[in-house]
Design a protein around this motif. Structure first.
Motif, PDB file in Angstrom:
ATOM      1  N   VAL A  64       6.378  -4.413   6.314  1.00 27.58           N
ATOM      2  CA  VAL A  64       7.533  -3.785   5.641  1.00 27.58           C
ATOM      3  C   VAL A  64       7.351  -2.269   5.581  1.00 27.58           C
ATOM      4  CG1 VAL A  64       8.715  -3.611   3.408  1.00 27.58           C
ATOM      5  CG2 VAL A  64       8.039  -5.847   4.285  1.00 27.58           C
ATOM      6  N   THR A  65       8.396  -1.532   5.971  1.00 27.49           N
ATOM      7  CA  THR A  65       8.247  -0.067   5.927  1.00 27.49           C
ATOM      8  C   THR A  65       9.251   0.619   5.005  1.00 27.49           C
ATOM      9  OG1 THR A  65       9.608   0.040   7.894  1.00 27.49           O
ATOM     10  CG2 THR A  65       7.232   0.182   8.229  1.00 27.49           C
ATOM     11  N   ASN A  66      10.361  -0.059   4.704  1.00 23.93           N
ATOM     12  CA  ASN A  66      11.398   0.631   3.915  1.00 23.93           C
ATOM     13  C   ASN A  66      11.352   0.359   2.416  1.00 23.93           C
ATOM     14  OD1 ASN A  66      12.544   1.947   6.076  1.00 23.93           O
ATOM     15  ND2 ASN A  66      13.691   0.118   6.679  1.00 23.93           N
ATOM     16  N   SER A  67      10.485  -0.544   1.979  1.00 29.73           N
ATOM     17  CA  SER A  67      10.333  -0.790   0.538  1.00 29.73           C
ATOM     18  C   SER A  67       8.881  -0.498   0.173  1.00 29.73           C
ATOM     19  CB  SER A  67      10.616  -2.257   0.184  1.00 29.73           C
ATOM     20  OG  SER A  67      11.865  -2.676   0.673  1.00 29.73           O
ATOM     21  N   THR A  68       8.679  -0.095  -1.081  1.00 29.34           N
ATOM     22  CA  THR A  68       7.308   0.107  -1.570  1.00 29.34           C
ATOM     23  C   THR A  68       6.674  -1.270  -1.781  1.00 29.34           C
ATOM     24  OG1 THR A  68       7.888   2.168  -2.653  1.00 29.34           O
ATOM     25  CG2 THR A  68       5.973   1.011  -3.524  1.00 29.34           C
ATOM     26  N   ILE A  69       5.424  -1.421  -1.359  1.00 28.00           N
ATOM     27  CA  ILE A  69       4.730  -2.699  -1.574  1.00 28.00           C
ATOM     28  C   ILE A  69       3.772  -2.545  -2.753  1.00 28.00           C
ATOM     29  CG2 ILE A  69       3.237  -4.480  -0.551  1.00 28.00           C
ATOM     30  CD1 ILE A  69       6.049  -4.186   0.703  1.00 28.00           C
ATOM     31  N   CYS A  70       3.852  -3.522  -3.653  1.00 32.91           N
ATOM     32  CA  CYS A  70       3.109  -3.427  -4.900  1.00 32.91           C
ATOM     33  C   CYS A  70       2.260  -4.686  -5.098  1.00 32.91           C
ATOM     34  CB  CYS A  70       4.159  -3.309  -6.014  1.00 32.91           C
ATOM     35  SG  CYS A  70       3.519  -3.409  -7.657  1.00 32.91           S
ATOM     36  N   SER A  71       1.067  -4.501  -5.664  1.00 30.11           N
ATOM     37  CA  SER A  71       0.275  -5.667  -6.078  1.00 30.11           C
ATOM     38  C   SER A  71       0.008  -5.561  -7.575  1.00 30.11           C
ATOM     39  CB  SER A  71      -1.054  -5.736  -5.341  1.00 30.11           C
ATOM     40  OG  SER A  71      -1.880  -6.735  -5.952  1.00 30.11           O
ATOM     41  N   LEU A  72       0.043  -6.701  -8.236  1.00 29.11           N
ATOM     42  CA  LEU A  72      -0.293  -6.755  -9.658  1.00 29.11           C
ATOM     43  C   LEU A  72      -1.814  -6.731  -9.808  1.00 29.11           C
ATOM     44  CD1 LEU A  72       0.979  -7.214 -12.515  1.00 29.11           C
ATOM     45  CD2 LEU A  72       0.498  -9.625 -12.218  1.00 29.11           C
ATOM     46  N   ALA A  73      -2.306  -6.196 -10.925  1.00 32.14           N
ATOM     47  CA  ALA A  73      -3.751  -6.183 -11.209  1.00 32.14           C
ATOM     48  C   ALA A  73      -3.941  -6.156 -12.719  1.00 32.14           C
ATOM     49  CB  ALA A  73      -4.383  -4.933 -10.593  1.00 32.14           C
ATOM     50  N   ARG A  74      -4.805  -7.033 -13.234  1.00 38.22           N
ATOM     51  CA  ARG A  74      -5.154  -6.895 -14.651  1.00 38.22           C
ATOM     52  C   ARG A  74      -5.928  -5.592 -14.808  1.00 38.22           C
ATOM     53  NH1 ARG A  74      -8.116 -12.553 -14.681  1.00 38.22           N
ATOM     54  NH2 ARG A  74      -8.590 -11.623 -12.673  1.00 38.22           N
ATOM     55  N   ALA A  75      -6.051  -5.136 -16.060  1.00 39.89           N
ATOM     56  CA  ALA A  75      -6.739  -3.858 -16.283  1.00 39.89           C
ATOM     57  C   ALA A  75      -8.249  -4.068 -16.181  1.00 39.89           C
ATOM     58  CB  ALA A  75      -6.338  -3.293 -17.634  1.00 39.89           C
TER      59      ALA A  75
END
Ligand code: KIV
Ligand code: ZN
Length: 517
Positions: A64-75
């Motif tokens: 994917v190039t047109n959307s930001t890719i995000c991953s969740l992470a606990r603190a």
């Protein structure tokens, strides 16, 4: 126009819907469709949860190039590191880290003092900033948190480098006016130092109303899912928020989203086909009945002037009612390709050839081929899982009072193996025989059959959820056929192929993602 950012979490919170797990290939297909839909941020998963999640986020990041890719992470460092590495190849990337801020959660779940929570949050954001510039921080259970504490922790994480502050109503407890007040106070407090985001759960059926009230009071990002999937009663439905903003642009004047609304219906169908979870028929925007006018008075009004009973045009969400009855056995490759383009599929020549071949086989047996048939056919074709085992033939015997039996032929390593078995019912006989041939013993956790379109000759879409090892997560398999038993066998073998394609990865967990911190 001020753009409200659409943060889609179908692949993360949506996957937390009971029965909605997806394999890597399916997640890639969904991410590609979310990009076509125009979502700003795709939360592609929770990298530390399992190597399977990590792998899917990594592959989506490359695609994917047109959307930001995000991953969740606990603190916690290990989560943030996994998230940073999983999204490393993305053109635009974000880490979304969170910790609970309500006293209920801090005291009973985290067993941490507020000061300790702030320290953990700051450390997580600072560490996340070593991987990416774009860091989102969520105050889990913000809906039940003390606003003074939310302000304190927000100051600290903004100082540490967070640019989005998300205020989840994690348990779906709040009413619209309460969410509005919280968002207003926080927007005024941060004064442009960060974007205020909301993430509303639907336990009281208010997730969309709460999200709209948040926008009216200063939120500039909303987190949502397709078809409202998500933990428990789900999340705010993307399609409802977007169409409410568009349809009531008189109220939301000056706001817009980057969503191409014509991709809403194709996206909803893709998610329903892959997860096997159909939106309820009366679901707003994408339910089967959302544009059906049943009463004579309504039909009469519609015939005279559509605006009498229609506030949204079906074509605005990509549902072209005029075009639902489509191709037949005389349709050629060009017409088929044209149809795929209209339905929003971008396929390679190879995928086109094999989908066209399957379409011809279907059109030979089924008089009327609908858009939904084509969607289901192409979706199943585009899943590139290695076919370690392939169903070649099946013969069934059943009669009232008799013993159900199945003879099955499966291809494995270029060799065809045939065996037969009996069971308590036909499905039981088929699945047990497949187990005998392959040597893998699956435990069936869930089985669903759905007709893809109308008529006695409709395609059956079977979804199974199977575990092949008690210590490992269940695997989803799909099967499509005019024959329900064949579709069931294909779904079961599909789940096994999917399991084999990720077997090593399932065993090797990074960390226990069920731990709260
Ligand atoms: O509901 C919730 O609080 C969440 C957070 C992880 C954002 O899903
Ligand atoms: Zn959530």
């Amino acid at each position: 126009m001020e753009i409200i950012k659409i943060f889609d979490t179908t692949l993360r919170d949506g996957e937390q819907s009971p029965g909605a797990s997806m394999n890597t290939e399916e997640k890639i297909q969904i991410a590609a469709q979310l990009e076509r839909l125009g979502v700003d941020i795709i939360e592609a998963g929770f990298a530390a949860a399992s190597p399977g999640d990590f792998d899917a986020i990594d592959k989506i990041s490359q695609r994917v190039t047109n959307s930001t890719i995000c991953s969740l992470a606990r603190a916690m460092d290990s989560d943030v590191k996994a998230a940073g590495e999983a999204i490393a190849k993305a053109k635009m990337k974000r880490i979304h880290t969170f910790i609970a801020t309500s006293s209920i959660h801090m005291e009973h779940k985290l067993k941490m003092t507020p000061d300790e929570v702030i320290k953990r949050a700051v450390r997580a954001v600072e560490y996340a900033r070593t991987f990416v510039d774009d860091v989102e921080f969520s105050c889990e259970d913000a809906g039940r948190s003390d606003i003074g504490f939310i302000k304190e922790i927000s100051d600290a994480v903004i100082q540490a480098g967070a640019s989005t502050i998300n205020l989840p109503d994690t348990v779906g407890f709040r009413l619209p006016f309460e969410i509005g007040a919280m968002v207003k106070e926080m927007s005024q407090y941060v004064q442009g130092r960060a974007i205020i985001s909301v993430h509303n759960h639907n336990d009281l059926g208010l997730a969309v109303a709460n999200s709209l009230e948040a926008i009216a009071n200063g939120a500039r990002q909303v987190e949502c899912t397709i078809n409202g999937l998500g933990e428990r009663a789900g999340n705010a439905a993307l399609e409802e928020i977007v169409m409410a903003l568009k349809t009531r642009s008189d109220v939301f004047a000056g706001f817009d989203t980057s969503i191409n609304t014509k991709e809403i219906y194709p996206t909803s169908r893709l998610i329903a086909n892959i997860t096997g979870i159909e939106p309820q028929p009366n679901k707003a925007i994408v339910g089967k009945n959302a544009f059906a006018h049943e009463s004579g008075i309504h039909q009469d009004g519609m015939l005279k002037n559509k605006s009498t009973y229609e506030i949204i045009r079906p074509e605005d969400i990509g549902l072209d009612i005029q075009d639902t009855l489509v191709l037949g056995k005389h349709s050629g490759r060009a017409a088929f390709k044209d149809k795929l383009t209209k339905l929003g599929f971008i396929v390679s020549d190879e995928e086109l050839n094999s989908a066209f071949e399957r379409f011809k086989e279907l059109a030979d047996k089924k008089k009327e081929v609908y858009d939904d048939d084509i969607r289901a056919l192409v979706t199943s074709e585009m899943t590139n899982i290695k076919k370690t085992y392939e169903l070649i033939a099946m013969q069934l015997m059943d009669s009232t009072g008799g013993v159900p039996s199945a003879a099955v032929t499966i291809k494995h390593n270029e060799t065809e193996i045939t065996d037969a078995g009996i069971g308590n019912g036909t499905i039981d006989a088929v699945f047990k025989t497949i187990d005998r041939i392959t040597g893998y013993h699956g435990k069936l956790i869930d089985y669903k059959v759905k007709s893809v379109s109308e008529g006695k000759d409709a395609l059956a879409n079977v979804t199974v959820k199977v575990t092949f090892n008690d210590n490992e997560p269940a695997i989803i398999g799909h099967g499509l056929s005019l024959d329900t038993m064949l579709a069931s066998a294909k779904a079961y073998i599909g789940a096994l192929n999917s399991y084999l394609s990720m077997e090593g990865k399932l065993k090797l967990r990074h960390t226990d993602s069920s731990e709260t911190i």
